[in-house]
Write an enzyme that holds these catalytic residues in place. Structure first.
Site, PDB file in Angstrom:
ATOM      1  CE  LYS A  27      -1.528   1.529   4.167  1.00 32.21           C
ATOM      2  NZ  LYS A  27      -1.204   2.920   4.512  1.00 32.21           N
ATOM      3  CG  ASN A  28       2.481   2.630   3.473  1.00 34.35           C
ATOM      4  OD1 ASN A  28       1.326   2.972   3.242  1.00 34.35           O
ATOM      5  ND2 ASN A  28       2.914   2.373   4.687  1.00 34.35           N
ATOM      6  NE  ARG A  97       0.026  12.069   8.455  1.00 36.37           N
ATOM      7  CZ  ARG A  97       0.379  13.336   8.262  1.00 36.37           C
ATOM      8  NH1 ARG A  97      -0.521  14.273   8.474  1.00 36.37           N
ATOM      9  NH2 ARG A  97       1.559  13.670   7.857  1.00 36.37           N
ATOM     10  CB  CYS A 121      -3.898  10.102  12.216  1.00 34.37           C
ATOM     11  SG  CYS A 121      -2.262   9.454  12.405  1.00 34.37           S
ATOM     12  NE  ARG A 126       1.794  10.311  10.739  1.00 39.42           N
ATOM     13  CZ  ARG A 126       1.149   9.354  10.096  1.00 39.42           C
ATOM     14  NH1 ARG A 126       0.032   8.907  10.600  1.00 39.42           N
ATOM     15  NH2 ARG A 126       1.592   8.867   8.945  1.00 39.42           N
ATOM     16  N   PRO A 127       3.241  16.153  11.797  1.00 34.49           N
ATOM     17  CG  PRO A 127       5.302  16.818  12.598  1.00 34.49           C
ATOM     18  CD  PRO A 127       4.239  15.792  12.791  1.00 34.49           C
ATOM     19  CB  ILE A 128       3.072  18.587   6.591  1.00 36.18           C
ATOM     20  CG1 ILE A 128       2.299  19.870   6.870  1.00 36.18           C
ATOM     21  CG2 ILE A 128       2.151  17.383   6.615  1.00 36.18           C
ATOM     22  CD1 ILE A 128       1.319  20.237   5.773  1.00 36.18           C
ATOM     23  CG  ASP A 129       8.289  20.176  10.181  1.00 36.93           C
ATOM     24  OD1 ASP A 129       7.587  19.174  10.464  1.00 36.93           O
ATOM     25  OD2 ASP A 129       9.516  20.191  10.333  1.00 36.93           O
ATOM     26  CG  ASP A 312       4.036   1.240   9.620  1.00 36.40           C
ATOM     27  OD1 ASP A 312       4.153   1.515   8.411  1.00 36.40           O
ATOM     28  OD2 ASP A 312       3.829   2.094  10.496  1.00 36.40           O
ATOM     29  NE  ARG A 403      -6.490   4.539   6.348  1.00 30.39           N
ATOM     30  CZ  ARG A 403      -5.992   5.705   6.739  1.00 30.39           C
ATOM     31  NH1 ARG A 403      -6.287   6.187   7.933  1.00 30.39           N
ATOM     32  NH2 ARG A 403      -5.184   6.395   5.967  1.00 30.39           N
TER      33      ARG A 403
HETATM   34  C1  EPZ Z   1       4.954   6.756   6.329  1.00 31.84           C
HETATM   35  O1  EPZ Z   1       4.230   7.797   6.942  1.00 31.84           O
HETATM   36  C2  EPZ Z   1       3.997   5.573   6.267  1.00 31.84           C
HETATM   37  N1  EPZ Z   1       2.826   5.928   5.458  1.00 31.84           N
HETATM   38  C3  EPZ Z   1       3.555   5.191   7.681  1.00 31.84           C
HETATM   39  O2  EPZ Z   1       2.737   4.024   7.567  1.00 31.84           O
HETATM   40  C4  EPZ Z   1       4.802   4.844   8.496  1.00 31.84           C
HETATM   41  O3  EPZ Z   1       4.414   4.540   9.822  1.00 31.84           O
HETATM   42  C5  EPZ Z   1       5.769   6.033   8.491  1.00 31.84           C
HETATM   43  O4  EPZ Z   1       6.093   6.396   7.127  1.00 31.84           O
HETATM   44  C6  EPZ Z   1       7.073   5.714   9.218  1.00 31.84           C
HETATM   45  O5  EPZ Z   1       7.675   4.607   8.626  1.00 31.84           O
HETATM   46  C7  EPZ Z   1       2.947   5.951   4.118  1.00 31.84           C
HETATM   47  O6  EPZ Z   1       3.997   5.672   3.558  1.00 31.84           O
HETATM   48  C8  EPZ Z   1       1.710   6.327   3.340  1.00 31.84           C
HETATM   49  P1  EPZ Z   1       7.115  10.018   8.299  1.00 31.84           P
HETATM   50  P2  EPZ Z   1       4.812   9.309   6.935  1.00 31.84           P
HETATM   51  O7  EPZ Z   1       6.996  11.320   7.592  1.00 31.84           O
HETATM   52  O8  EPZ Z   1       5.623   9.529   5.739  1.00 31.84           O
HETATM   53  C9  EPZ Z   1       8.130  13.200  11.608  1.00 31.84           C
HETATM   54  C10 EPZ Z   1       0.857   2.694   7.957  1.00 31.84           C
HETATM   55  O9  EPZ Z   1       0.488   2.126   8.994  1.00 31.84           O
HETATM   56  N2  EPZ Z   1       7.861  14.221  10.579  1.00 31.84           N
HETATM   57  O10 EPZ Z   1       8.164   9.041   7.841  1.00 31.84           O
HETATM   58  O11 EPZ Z   1       3.662  10.229   7.207  1.00 31.84           O
HETATM   59  C11 EPZ Z   1       6.865  12.467  12.024  1.00 31.84           C
HETATM   60  O12 EPZ Z   1       6.194  13.179  13.036  1.00 31.84           O
HETATM   61  C12 EPZ Z   1       1.368   4.120   8.025  1.00 31.84           C
HETATM   62  O13 EPZ Z   1       0.869   2.158   6.813  1.00 31.84           O
HETATM   63  C13 EPZ Z   1       8.099  15.554  10.885  1.00 31.84           C
HETATM   64  O14 EPZ Z   1       8.513  15.902  11.990  1.00 31.84           O
HETATM   65  O15 EPZ Z   1       5.731   9.277   8.213  1.00 31.84           O
HETATM   66  C14 EPZ Z   1       7.406  11.159  12.525  1.00 31.84           C
HETATM   67  O16 EPZ Z   1       7.861  11.328  13.854  1.00 31.84           O
HETATM   68  C15 EPZ Z   1       1.216   4.708   9.406  1.00 31.84           C
HETATM   69  N3  EPZ Z   1       7.857  16.492   9.934  1.00 31.84           N
HETATM   70  C16 EPZ Z   1       8.626  10.916  11.642  1.00 31.84           C
HETATM   71  O17 EPZ Z   1       8.943  12.181  11.041  1.00 31.84           O
HETATM   72  C17 EPZ Z   1       7.397  16.162   8.686  1.00 31.84           C
HETATM   73  O18 EPZ Z   1       7.200  17.064   7.848  1.00 31.84           O
HETATM   74  C18 EPZ Z   1       8.405   9.894  10.542  1.00 31.84           C
HETATM   75  O19 EPZ Z   1       7.238  10.283   9.854  1.00 31.84           O
HETATM   76  C19 EPZ Z   1       7.158  14.798   8.403  1.00 31.84           C
HETATM   77  C20 EPZ Z   1       7.404  13.844   9.356  1.00 31.84           C
END
Ligand code: EPZ
Length: 426
Positions: A27-28, A97, A121, A126-129, A312, A403
């Site tokens: 999926k991812n 997201r 969520c 889940r910030p997007i900075d 995960d 999902r």
């Molecule tokens: C991806 O989410 C996966 N989703 C998640 O899977 C997975 O848990 C996660 O990566 C970590 O491996 C998809 O690929 C669609 P991140 P993502 O950005 O990209 C911080 C599932 O169950 N962060 O890698 O949203 C964040 O808070 C889902 O299939 C910032 O600080 O996760 C976290 O602590 C759940 N600023 C860390 O980075 C940002 O702008 C990792 O998050 C972005 C992230």
């Protein structure tokens, strides 16, 4: 008119799994690849796409953007023309997201994207900075207003960018933008997940030159107009595979997991061998011989970005940990609220202590109970807990599980495991 509200499943435990299970596409990996299809004018054929609701939602979104979408079983045909809409339905974005990936895909095509903030969520803020920093680094102007973000790029330019944190979708957004601007970009401190490597191999078929995907340093030579017909098969879902490996370990079964990539699960396999699970692998199968009782040599599991132990699979591991003969510490370093499954497992008799990002799971006798899923991977951990527990467990809010897990009941049935589905209609 009666409306489908949600579904739940009822599981009589304990059960022992035995048999073979085939793993579907990731999926991812499918989500960023479907998004990336927007930067290419042409026809795209994607195979090994899982039938899960996140994919259905993203296909609905790209269809509303003007992409031709045709599905047959696990194959998706996309037809992307030279004009795309730029309005993304905010209700869709708030449900998933990963919609933030649409910015990196659409911006080069339409120049301006107005998107609802994906919001947090249950597992964290889940910030997007980092995503916003990526967009700005490629020359976009960003305006945040109420709970919308407007990203505008009259002219995107190649850039050198270093992430402050390892972010999977952040790296994927940067890859898509770098692919669609003419010139060389350098991305540093990138996430290394296999799904990023899969996205890069898809982008290379588009004509993009990419070096280093899967390592922290990625060099991209993009081009302004990408126009090719592409066929791509999505990699197997390592989290689905890992979930069934843990099902086998937790139920003391003998299971063969087919159509997977054990190389993507080295951290899980290493961890389970320390627990005492017998595991053999070939290039695309994992054979697991679980035990009724374990003499675990494992003290602590700590989640970390790939190739570390996947966040995960943390919830699913907690379910197994209740069966071990000693306390096991689980440290969740990625998300700040990812122990919700433990609150539900407590209703089944799980003994644990949570201190911040650390949970100590004690040997526990689980009994059937009525529990509610809170997020995708928590729902999988409740299924595993129900297979271990003595008695009847009902798991509600199963839309979370739908999902990311295709044909759960059928796949468990191929392991000799019986679950009964119930649809809540009101
Ligand atoms: C991806 O989410 C996966 N989703 C998640 O899977 C997975 O848990 C996660 O990566 C970590 O491996 C998809 O690929 C669609 P991140 P993502 O950005 O990209 C911080 C599932 O169950 N962060 O890698 O949203 C964040 O808070 C889902 O299939 C910032 O600080 O996760 C976290 O602590 C759940 N600023 C860390 O980075 C940002 O702008 C990792 O998050 C972005 C992230």
């Amino acid at each position: 008119m009666k409306k489908f509200i949600d579904d739940s499943i009822v599981i009589e435990g304990p059960q022992i799994s035995k048999g073979t299970v085939r793993i579907g596409g990731a999926k991812n990996s499918a989500l960023p690849i479907i998004a990336a299809s927007l930067i290419n004018i042409g026809k795209v054929k994607l195979t090994n796409i899982p039938w899960v609701s996140d994919i259905d939602l993203l296909l609905q979104i790209v269809s509303e953007l003007g992409v031709g979408v045709f599905r047959e079983n696990n194959i998706v045909h996309l037809s992307v023309g030279d004009s795309l809409e730029s309005f993304i339905n905010p209700d869709h974005v708030r449900r998933m997201r990963a919609s933030i990936l649409l910015v990196g895909a659409l911006l080069p095509r339409v120049g301006k994207v107005n998107i609802a903030k994906p919001g947090g969520c249950s597992i964290g803020v889940r910030p997007i900075d980092q995503h916003l920093k990526v967009f700005a680094s490629f020359g976009a102007e960003i305006e945040e207003k109420n709970d919308f973000i407007k990203v505008e790029a009259r002219k995107l330019q190649p850039t050198n960018f270093s992430f402050n944190v390892k972010t999977v979708t952040g790296t994927e957004n940067a890859l898509m933008l770098a692919s669609s601007v003419k010139g060389k970009s350098l991305l540093l401190n990138c996430a290394q997940e296999p799904e990023i490597v899969d996205l890069a191999s898809f982008l290379k078929k588009m004509g993009v030159k990419i070096k280093g995907a899967g390592s922290p340093v990625i060099e991209v030579e993009g081009s302004a107009l990408l126009s090719n017909d592409i066929t791509h098969s999505v990699i197997p879902d390592r989290i689905e595979a890992g979930t069934y490996v843990i099902v086998a370990a937790a139920t003391g079964g003998e299971v063969t997991v087919l159509d997977c990539i054990p190389e993507h699960l080295r951290s899980l396999i290493y961890t389970l061998r320390k627990v005492g699970v017998e595991i053999e692998t070939t290039a695309n199968t994992i054979f697991i011989r679980g035990k009724e009782r374990y003499n675990s040599q494992l003290n602590c599991v700590k989640t970390s970005p790939y190739p570390g132990f996947p966040t995960d699979l943390q919830a699913q591991f907690c379910a197994l940990a209740t069966k071990l003969d000693k306390p096991t510490t689980v440290v969740e370093t990625i998300f700040e609220n990812r122990f919700q499954h433990l609150k539900e497992m407590k209703k089944m008799g799980a003994n644990f202590l949570i201190e911040g990002s650390k949970a100590v799971i004690y040997p526990s006798l689980l009994l059937g109970a009525k529990v509610a899923a809170s997020d995708l991977r928590a729902s999988a951990s409740l299924v595993i807990s129900a297979l271990i527990a003595h008695g009847t467990t009902t798991i509600t809010n199963l839309h979370h599980l739908r999902r990311g897990y295709e044909k759960l009941e059928e796949k468990l049935a191929s392991l000799g495991v019986e679950v009964h589905s119930e649809s809540l209609i009101k």
